[in-house]
Design a protein around this motif. Structure first.
Motif, short mmCIF file in Angstrom:
data_model
loop_
_atom_site.label_atom_id
_atom_site.label_comp_id
_atom_site.label_asym_id
_atom_site.label_seq_id
_atom_site.Cartn_x
_atom_site.Cartn_y
_atom_site.Cartn_z
N VAL A 183 35.11 49.48 38.89
CA VAL A 183 34.89 50.05 40.36
C VAL A 183 33.21 49.86 40.09
CG1 VAL A 183 36.67 51.43 40.89
CG2 VAL A 183 34.78 52.52 39.56
N SER A 184 32.58 50.09 38.97
CA SER A 184 31.23 49.71 38.91
C SER A 184 30.74 48.38 39.15
CB SER A 184 30.69 50.02 37.37
OG SER A 184 30.77 51.40 37.09
N VAL A 185 31.75 47.33 38.55
CA VAL A 185 31.27 45.91 39.18
C VAL A 185 31.51 45.77 40.56
CG1 VAL A 185 32.18 43.68 38.67
CG2 VAL A 185 32.29 45.21 36.67
N ILE A 186 32.65 46.17 41.14
CA ILE A 186 33.02 46.15 42.51
C ILE A 186 31.67 46.66 43.30
CG2 ILE A 186 34.50 46.76 44.57
CD1 ILE A 186 36.64 46.54 42.49
N GLY A 187 31.20 47.88 43.06
CA GLY A 187 30.32 48.53 43.68
C GLY A 187 28.90 47.63 43.54
N PHE A 188 28.64 47.18 42.19
CA PHE A 188 27.45 46.05 42.35
C PHE A 188 27.57 44.98 43.38
CE2 PHE A 188 25.37 42.41 40.38
CZ PHE A 188 24.27 42.95 40.35
N ILE A 189 28.68 44.40 43.53
CA ILE A 189 29.05 43.27 44.18
C ILE A 189 28.78 43.75 45.62
CG2 ILE A 189 30.51 41.38 44.84
CD1 ILE A 189 29.34 41.09 42.17
N ILE B 129 34.06 37.59 42.15
CA ILE B 129 34.21 38.39 40.97
C ILE B 129 34.66 39.87 41.32
CG2 ILE B 129 32.69 39.47 39.32
CD1 ILE B 129 30.57 37.08 39.52
N ALA B 130 34.39 40.20 42.57
CA ALA B 130 34.94 41.43 42.90
C ALA B 130 36.61 41.52 42.91
CB ALA B 130 34.22 42.10 44.04
N VAL B 131 36.89 40.21 43.50
CA VAL B 131 38.43 40.07 43.66
C VAL B 131 39.19 40.25 42.48
CG1 VAL B 131 40.22 38.43 44.51
CG2 VAL B 131 38.22 38.76 45.82
N ALA B 132 38.61 39.53 41.26
CA ALA B 132 39.04 39.75 40.05
C ALA B 132 39.09 40.97 39.50
CB ALA B 132 38.16 38.63 38.96
N ALA B 133 38.01 41.64 39.65
CA ALA B 133 38.02 43.04 39.16
C ALA B 133 38.72 43.98 39.87
CB ALA B 133 36.54 43.69 39.47
N ALA B 134 39.14 43.87 41.37
CA ALA B 134 40.11 44.66 42.14
C ALA B 134 41.69 44.52 41.53
CB ALA B 134 40.00 44.26 43.46
N VAL B 135 41.90 43.03 41.18
CA VAL B 135 43.27 42.86 40.54
C VAL B 135 43.70 43.49 39.38
CG1 VAL B 135 44.71 40.89 39.91
CG2 VAL B 135 43.27 40.61 41.87
N PHE B 136 42.67 43.73 38.51
CA PHE B 136 42.66 44.26 37.16
C PHE B 136 42.83 45.80 37.25
CE2 PHE B 136 41.75 40.13 35.46
CZ PHE B 136 42.72 39.81 34.97
N MET B 137 42.65 46.55 38.50
CA MET B 137 42.36 47.93 38.55
C MET B 137 44.00 48.43 38.27
SD MET B 137 40.52 50.02 41.52
CE MET B 137 39.19 49.11 41.38
N ARG B 138 43.97 49.73 37.87
CA ARG B 138 45.19 50.35 37.62
C ARG B 138 45.24 51.43 38.62
NH1 ARG B 138 44.64 51.32 31.03
NH2 ARG B 138 44.82 49.02 30.61
N GLU B 139 46.76 51.64 39.08
CA GLU B 139 46.87 52.55 40.05
C GLU B 139 47.20 53.89 39.30
OE1 GLU B 139 46.92 53.91 43.33
OE2 GLU B 139 47.83 51.92 43.85
N ASN C 45 45.02 61.70 34.34
CA ASN C 45 44.57 60.48 35.02
C ASN C 45 43.69 59.89 33.76
OD1 ASN C 45 45.03 62.54 36.76
ND2 ASN C 45 44.47 61.16 38.33
N LEU C 46 42.90 60.41 32.98
CA LEU C 46 41.93 59.93 32.25
C LEU C 46 42.68 59.02 31.10
CD1 LEU C 46 39.31 62.99 31.59
CD2 LEU C 46 39.50 60.95 33.44
N GLU C 47 43.98 59.67 30.44
CA GLU C 47 44.61 58.89 29.70
C GLU C 47 45.29 57.64 30.20
OE1 GLU C 47 47.34 61.73 28.26
OE2 GLU C 47 46.01 63.07 27.27
N ALA C 48 45.71 57.81 31.35
CA ALA C 48 46.27 56.52 31.88
C ALA C 48 45.22 55.56 32.19
CB ALA C 48 46.92 57.05 33.34
N ALA C 49 44.03 55.90 32.56
CA ALA C 49 43.19 54.72 32.81
C ALA C 49 42.31 54.37 31.70
CB ALA C 49 42.30 55.46 33.91
N ALA C 50 42.60 54.84 30.49
CA ALA C 50 41.51 54.69 29.39
C ALA C 50 41.91 52.86 28.95
CB ALA C 50 42.02 55.38 28.11
N VAL C 51 40.70 52.35 28.53
CA VAL C 51 41.09 50.76 28.01
C VAL C 51 41.86 50.96 26.98
CG1 VAL C 51 40.09 48.97 27.20
CG2 VAL C 51 38.90 50.43 29.15
#
Length: 542
Positions: free
Chosen positions: A301-307, A513-523, A536-542
């Motif tokens: 979301v930092s990448v998407i926010g930048f775009i 680039i934002a499209v690619a970032a959004a596709v890899f985002m986790r629910e 939430n934090l455990e589920a979203a950790a890389v």
């Protein structure tokens, strides 16, 4: 050594443990996540937050329309750009610092302090007697402004569960639309009917209302931290952000992109940010914990926010230029030219907010939003000299709709990806990425536009291009254009259309680039009232 904090509630019936000592029992830490506010309390606090956000959004938009009058009164036209640059620099550099101070010492106190600094800077700016004073007081005003948006978002994050936050998002989208459309109109009206001093004084009654509402309605515990402030990290981060902002402000304008000044600033930015990353891994309480970026969703979301910042600010700068120059729209109502885009953003933001609150699902919206935003940029890239105002308005609605899917979701996901103790840092980081993206967007789009306009003018007019359109054809004003011969006007119309094609085509490439970032985002499930952050934090950790 773990950070230790002590809190005493201001109101036992409304207090929530904004910060809990890291060595407190696990149950207490969970309780701090459970004490979100009732809808009635939130509605009262929202009045102050909305007014504060209006202050933050309006300022530069109002000031811009009054700049010719200010220069005529104070003189010092050679320093004109610094009236805006000093404010922008101070805002960008102070944003992450305000976020961290809120996490360490309490959000209410730091938020109120930022409002007071902003109001003092506004009052002094209105009292300025020369350009140097105005530049200095604008920097002070910008210093306070850096904490306004961050304070609003981090307080929202502390008061409202992510699952319930969507229903309030539309208010902020409406404020953004109101500021973008009404700012230039209000600035022109005040300057014409009162004096330019009142474009700063108008902040005072609004700010006093915000202060009063926040003081009375916002109840958070007083917090004091024994952790040492990361002064070295703050200096390095401020230096890096300042260098980046100056690059985007001066590049292609004050200095050539390949000049020693711009290259030197680039080297300074890189060195400062590398040193910052080194320091942040070794201090007890980092200014910006790099561990946040181990969370995949936070990074994406930092990448998407930048775009989003890149596309939005670039578009709002160049669309009015096209409409005024090629389509002959009036410059007086320049804010109204962006209304289709803002309405698209507002409507979609309202719909998305309600949908997120109802379903708790959000991943699909960034994917749709980035795709629609890319489509909007591609549509805008097709505009030519014969494009009607209706057609261009429809294209802007598409772009606005795409951003409407993204504007609040990026902040929501960023805040849902961190613990409450890092809410300020998460909010300031999301805001900073969008701000830096906007600066880069305006700078890069400006360089592309000027290059394409100059090339087209030379292609159509040959050696007469410079004599007909001035030394810098990319900065031709509509009023000056009307004084030139018809062939030059026609050539310039085509040049601007070609410049827009280049700008929005590159903008569409960036949006991919934002499209690619959004596709890899986790629910990752949004926390509801009473739900802790750990899962939430455990589920979203890389």
């Amino acid at each position: 050594m773990p950070q230790k904090q002590v809190g005493s509630a201001e109101d036992s019936s409304a207090a929530a443990a904004e910060e809990v000592p890291s060595d407190a029992p696990a149950a207490a830490a969970k309780d701090s996540e459970q004490q979100f506010r009732s809808p009635r309390e939130i509605r009262l606090v929202m009045i102050g937050l909305v007014v504060t956000m209006l202050l933050a959004m309006l300022d530069n938009l109002i000031v811009g329309t009054a700049m010719p009058t200010i220069v005529g009164d104070l003189g010092g036209g050679e320093h004109l750009s610094w009236v805006v640059t000093s404010y922008t620099l101070a805002t960008a550099a102070s944003t992450p610092i305000w976020g961290k101070l809120g996490d360490l010492y309490g959000r209410k106190g730091t938020f109120l302090t930022s409002i007071v600094i902003f109001l003092v800077g506004s009052a002094l700016s209105g009292l300025s007697q020369n350009m140097n004073e105005l530049i200095g007081f604008r920097a002070l005003q910008g210093l306070g402004a850096g904490g306004l948006m961050v304070g609003v978002m981090s307080i929202m994050g502390a008061l409202i569960a992510p699952r319930d936050r969507g229903k309030y998002q539309g208010m902020f989208a409406a404020v953004m639309a109101l500021a973008t459309i009404g700012g230039p109109l209000l600035g022109g009206f005040i300057t014409d009917h009162f004096s330019w001093h009142w474009i700063f004084y108008i902040n005072l009654p609004l700010g006093i209302v915000a202060l009063g509402v926040v003081v009375v309605t916002l109840h958070l515990p007083k917090v004091r931290s024994t952790a040492r402030i990361d002064y070295v990290g703050a200096v390095l981060l401020t230096t890096g952000i300042t260098a980046l902002t100056l690059i985007t402000t001066w590049g292609g304008q004050e200095y050539a992109w390949g000049s020693k000044q711009i290259l030197g600033l680039g080297a300074l930015a890189v060195a400062s940010l590398i040193a910052f990353c080194y320091v942040e891994q070794r201090v007890e309480e980092p200014m910006l914990p790099l561990s946040l970026f181990t969370n995949l969703n936070f990074t994406l979301v930092s990448v998407i926010g930048f775009i989003v910042g890149f596309v939005m600010f670039g578009s709002t700068v160049f669309l009015p230029l096209y409409q005024q120059t090629v389509q002959g729209a009036s410059a007086t109502n320049s804010g109204l030219l962006l209304m289709p885009m803002m309405l698209g953003m507002l409507v979609i933001s309202l719909v998305v907010g309600q949908a997120v609150t109802k379903t708790g699902k959000y991943r699909i919206f960034p994917i749709i939003g980035t795709i629609v935003m890319t489509g909007g940029m591609l549509l805008l890239s097709t505009m030519g000299t014969g494009t009607s105002t209706f057609t261009s308005a429809c294209f802007m609605v598409v772009l606005g709709a795409g951003m409407g899917f993204l504007m609040q979701i990026t902040m929501l996901v960023a805040q849902n990806s961190v613990e409450l103790k890092d809410m300020g840092v998460a909010s300031s980081t999301a805001t900073l990425f969008r701000t830096i993206g906007g600066s880069f967007g305006v700078a890069l789009f400006g360089a592309l536009f000027n290059s394409q306009v100059t090339a087209t003018m030379k292609d159509r007019l040959g050696d007469q291009a410079g004599a007909g359109a001035g030394a810098n054809p990319g900065q031709m004003t509509p009023a000056a254009l009307r004084t030139l011969p018809a062939p030059v006007q026609d050539a310039y119309h085509h040049a601007v259309a070609n410049g827009m094609h280049t700008v929005f085509l590159w903008g569409a490439a960036a949006a991919l680039i934002a499209v690619a970032a959004a596709v890899f985002m986790r629910e990752v499930p949004l926390r509801g009232t009473g739900e802790p952050a750990e899962k939430n934090l455990e589920a979203a950790a890389v």
